[in-house]
Write an enzyme that holds these catalytic residues in place. Structure first.
Site, PDB file in Angstrom:
ATOM      1  N   LYS A   1      44.592  33.850  34.928  1.00  6.71           N
ATOM      2  CA  LYS A   1      45.528  35.063  34.681  1.00  6.71           C
ATOM      3  C   LYS A   1      46.103  35.562  35.996  1.00  6.71           C
ATOM      4  CE  LYS A   1      42.272  38.895  34.202  1.00  6.71           C
ATOM      5  NZ  LYS A   1      42.945  39.743  35.408  1.00  6.71           N
ATOM      6  N   THR A   2      44.911  35.799  36.984  1.00  2.86           N
ATOM      7  CA  THR A   2      45.420  36.177  38.217  1.00  2.86           C
ATOM      8  C   THR A   2      46.561  35.509  38.941  1.00  2.86           C
ATOM      9  OG1 THR A   2      43.282  37.350  38.511  1.00  2.86           O
ATOM     10  CG2 THR A   2      44.628  37.229  40.389  1.00  2.86           C
TER      11      THR A   2
ATOM     12  N   ASP B   1      47.898  44.410  33.914  1.00  2.06           N
ATOM     13  CA  ASP B   1      46.597  43.539  33.752  1.00  2.06           C
ATOM     14  C   ASP B   1      45.637  44.086  33.058  1.00  2.06           C
ATOM     15  OD1 ASP B   1      45.037  41.218  34.581  1.00  2.06           O
ATOM     16  OD2 ASP B   1      44.104  42.450  36.186  1.00  2.06           O
ATOM     17  N   GLU B   2      45.000  43.358  32.510  1.00  2.39           N
ATOM     18  CA  GLU B   2      43.720  43.665  31.451  1.00  2.39           C
ATOM     19  C   GLU B   2      44.444  44.566  30.290  1.00  2.39           C
ATOM     20  OE1 GLU B   2      41.079  41.999  31.587  1.00  2.39           O
ATOM     21  OE2 GLU B   2      40.424  41.786  33.739  1.00  2.39           O
TER      22      GLU B   2
ATOM     23  N   GLN C   1      38.070  39.914  25.172  1.00  6.36           N
ATOM     24  CA  GLN C   1      37.153  40.865  26.347  1.00  6.36           C
ATOM     25  C   GLN C   1      37.630  42.188  26.244  1.00  6.36           C
ATOM     26  OE1 GLN C   1      37.010  38.649  30.368  1.00  6.36           O
ATOM     27  NE2 GLN C   1      38.714  37.642  29.343  1.00  6.36           N
TER      28      GLN C   1
ATOM     29  N   ARG D   1      30.860  34.829  32.392  1.00  8.29           N
ATOM     30  CA  ARG D   1      30.743  35.142  33.860  1.00  8.29           C
ATOM     31  C   ARG D   1      30.326  33.909  34.762  1.00  8.29           C
ATOM     32  NH1 ARG D   1      34.566  37.757  33.839  1.00  8.29           N
ATOM     33  NH2 ARG D   1      34.577  37.080  31.783  1.00  8.29           N
TER      34      ARG D   1
END
Length: 676
Positions: A30-31, A209-210, A240, A584
């Site tokens: 995504k980044t 973002d997020e 998430q 993670r």
């Protein structure tokens, strides 16, 4: 521009006008997508200063800024704004807070400051509870639109009364809390159409973002910024969404197309972080959730090690196993910075730390006492605030640090006298004659108070003309290091003070940096900002979000610990936490489950977590009715097994029964238990 994006990422990058929802599963780049999109917009000829990108952490903002700028062709004549929501609010308020008849040289207080202020206002209710309620009020937008939607809160009227006094104190001392950094920009744009139009025209392209972590107020703020256009691109993952406890609303991402019409939706499911084994486990866990966009992560890594589940008899055996595994990994050449231990509840860390210490394994806990919350650092920050603002809150903290004989009672007397004159305590000290001040606090304290004020005036001149020497002059005037040098833990305290002064000197070497900007920037620091190498990191799953490690160990996989089992617990959010914890890990994922551990103050027998039932629908608590329990009946619970009913009571038209599950007593709603 360099481009190694996959097909779906490329589609997202090249979408320009109109609302865009990018559903980016864990580790799906995504980044890379959002930074390439930013660079793409600039290279198309769009004015960089018209692009606003909002994030949730300083760490992610810095990473996105560095990566997007590296992709740009040539030098920029202007820059896009890429920052956290709170940083945006800070910048906005420095320009527009005058619309609310407030000064723009405000200072931001942190959570502990707010709790202390509330304690001083009214200590009849727990200050932490009142602080939480005030935060809920502000982030719901309640106090900005006048809707009485939170009147169900216990002690509502009293809390509102405390809130009004708290707000008056903030305004009088020119202070803001973190919630104000979102609420006040929303209020200003909602109230002043000219400001709203100006901001919306300035930022013609907005990215967030997020997005799954946004609360109702942040969503409304975004709507204000986009009021003149629909060029909004959000990136997030409903799987998430794990912050409902602090106001995040998963409906914001699930209903995005209802807020912004004609939304284009793109799903990223190619995972570049984790092995097939890890993703199979994570996919199986999250598939049981119904309130989500359907998606299935695919690994770009391939096969690695299988996911391990290690069972122990108790937390001591578990601690030994964890320490042994870590030492073996170190011996085999694994870096400590590539390992992390995650847990659902912080209490789990105690027994783990015990064995890490026994085995001399260096570790750090993320989410412990933050650097800027240590007493000696807060004292220096309070001095800086008094130099800048002369606010009562900061002054009361340090007027007797180091000791100068001005006790609590003297401060209270000065506060009462200053309020009668409608002025700050500092101004009262300065403006009062010696005889006036003697009447309030006595001749000896008057001398100390006047000397304190004179030193502050001297440091105010230093801050304006020779700011680089401010820390040196502060020490010369008040000898703060000497004060802490006499304490038992002086070594660590002095090291912290030296670190703070060094950072301050480094900060003000930059362009256009002032004392207010320094105070506000450190107030915005996040808990992930100072992660360093060569330590094993222990952290809650919540704190781990956004991070990744080669080797991840998740501890406490027992029902009641993870997932937490309570009436108001959302099992879907518990599953999302398990999904976040699993993803993670890059190459190795290990779960630890203990048959017994110290739980809620006593040794308790626990059953393995529902999340360890791979490949099956994971049951939770299904509601039943018409059980008609009586004392002595045998009851069956899906998690705790069979037990004997020992007490029955009714509360708020709900039947509660106390059941003895082989020595483990639990009070449960009868609707959640089957009668045998």
């Amino acid at each position: 521009m360099k481009n190694n994006l996959n097909k779906e990422q490329q589609k997202a990058v090249e979408h320009i006008d109109g609302p865009l929802l990018i559903l980016a599963g864990a580790g799906t780049g995504k980044t890379a997508t959002i930074t390439h999109r930013l660079a793409y917009l600039v290279n198309l000829g769009i004015d960089p200063s018209s692009i606003l990108t909002l994030t949730f952490t300083n760490k992610s903002a810095k990473e996105m800024r560095d990566r997007s700028f590296s992709l740009l062709d040539g030098s920029l004549t202007s820059s896009p704004l890429l920052c956290t929501f709170h940083k945006f609010g800070l910048l906005f308020l420095q320009l527009y807070i005058h619309k609310l008849d407030r000064q723009n040289n405000f200072v931001i207080i942190d959570k502990s400051d707010r709790t202390k202020i509330l304690k001083n206002i009214d200590n009849s209710l727990p200050p932490s509870y009142v602080s939480s309620c005030i935060s809920e009020f502000k982030n719901s937008g309640f106090l900005s639109n006048g809707e009485n939607t939170l009147s169900h809160i216990k002690d509502y009227e009293k809390i509102i009364s405390i809130y009004k006094k708290y707000e008056k104190l903030l305004i009088d001392d020119n202070l803001l809390d973190f919630d104000d950094l979102i609420l006040l920009p929303f209020i200003i744009m909602n109230k002043f159409q000219d400001v709203r139009n100006e901001i919306s025209s300035k930022y013609a392209y907005v990215m967030v973002d997020e997005f799954q972590d946004t609360n109702d107020l942040q969503l409304n703020l975004i709507k204000q910024i986009c009021s003149n256009h629909n060029n909004i691109c959000v990136v997030g993952d409903d799987d998430q969404s794990i912050y409902s406890w602090r106001g995040a609303n998963i409906k914001n991402i699930l209903d995005f197309d209802k807020h912004f019409k004609e939304t284009k939706k793109i799903i990223l499911n190619q995972n570049y972080r984790s092995s097939i084994e890890i993703l199979d486990f994570a996919n199986d866990i999250i598939a049981s959730n119904s309130n989500r966009y359907p998606k299935h992560l695919k690994s770009n890594i391939g096969n690695k090690e299988k996911v391990d589940i290690i069972y122990s008899n108790n937390e001591h055996e578990e601690g030994m196993k964890i320490a042994s595994i870590i030492n073996k990994l170190r011996k085999d050449g694994s870096s400590m910075s590539n390992m992390a231990i995650l847990f659902r509840v912080h209490a789990i860390s105690r027994s783990i730390e015990e064995y890490l210490n026994k085995f001399n394994i260096p570790y750090k806990i993320i989410g412990g006492i933050k650097f800027y919350e240590r007493a000696e650092i807060k004292d220096i920050i309070a001095y800086f605030r008094v130099i800048e603002l002369q606010d009562d809150f900061s002054l009361k903290r340090i007027i007797n640090v180091p000791k100068r004989g001005i006790g609590k009672r003297s401060v209270e007397k000065m506060e009462i006298a200053s309020k009668k004159k409608n002025m700050k305590i500092f101004d009262f000290i300065v403006s009062s004659s010696d005889s006036e001040l003697d009447e309030v606090i006595g001749a000896r304290n008057r001398k100390s108070a006047k000397e304190f004020a004179e030193n502050i005036h001297f440091l105010q001149d230093i801050a304006k003309s020779k700011i680089k020497s401010l820390s040196y002059e502060l020490e010369s005037s008040f000898s703060i290091r000497d004060y802490y040098e006499s304490m038992q833990d002086s070594y660590n305290r002095l090291a912290n003070i030296d670190e703070f002064y060094s950072y301050f000197s480094e900060y003000i070497e930059g362009d256009n940096h002032s004392l207010p900007s320094f105070l506000n920037d450190i107030a915005l620091q996040g808990e992930q900002d100072n992660i360093e190498d060569e330590y094993l990191y222990l952290m809650s799953i919540h704190a781990s979000k956004g991070l990744e490690f080669e080797n991840v160990m998740v501890v406490g996989l027992e029902n009641g610990v993870f997932p937490i089992i309570a009436e108001d617990v959302d099992i879907e959010e518990e599953r999302r936490l398990a999904y976040v914890a699993s993803t993670r890990a890059k190459h190795k994922l290990t779960f630890f489950s203990s048959q017994s551990r110290l739980y809620k103050g006593r040794g308790t027998i626990l059953s393995p977590s529902l999340f360890l039932t791979k490949g099956e629908e994971m049951p939770f608590i299904s509601k039943k009715t018409n059980n008609d329990f009586k004392i002595g009946d045998v009851a069956k619970h899906k998690v705790f097994g069979f037990g004997k009913v020992i007490e029955i009571k009714n509360e708020n038209n709900k039947e509660k029964i106390l059941i003895n599950f082989g020595g483990n007593k639990r009070e449960l709603l009868s609707a959640y238990v089957d009668k045998v």
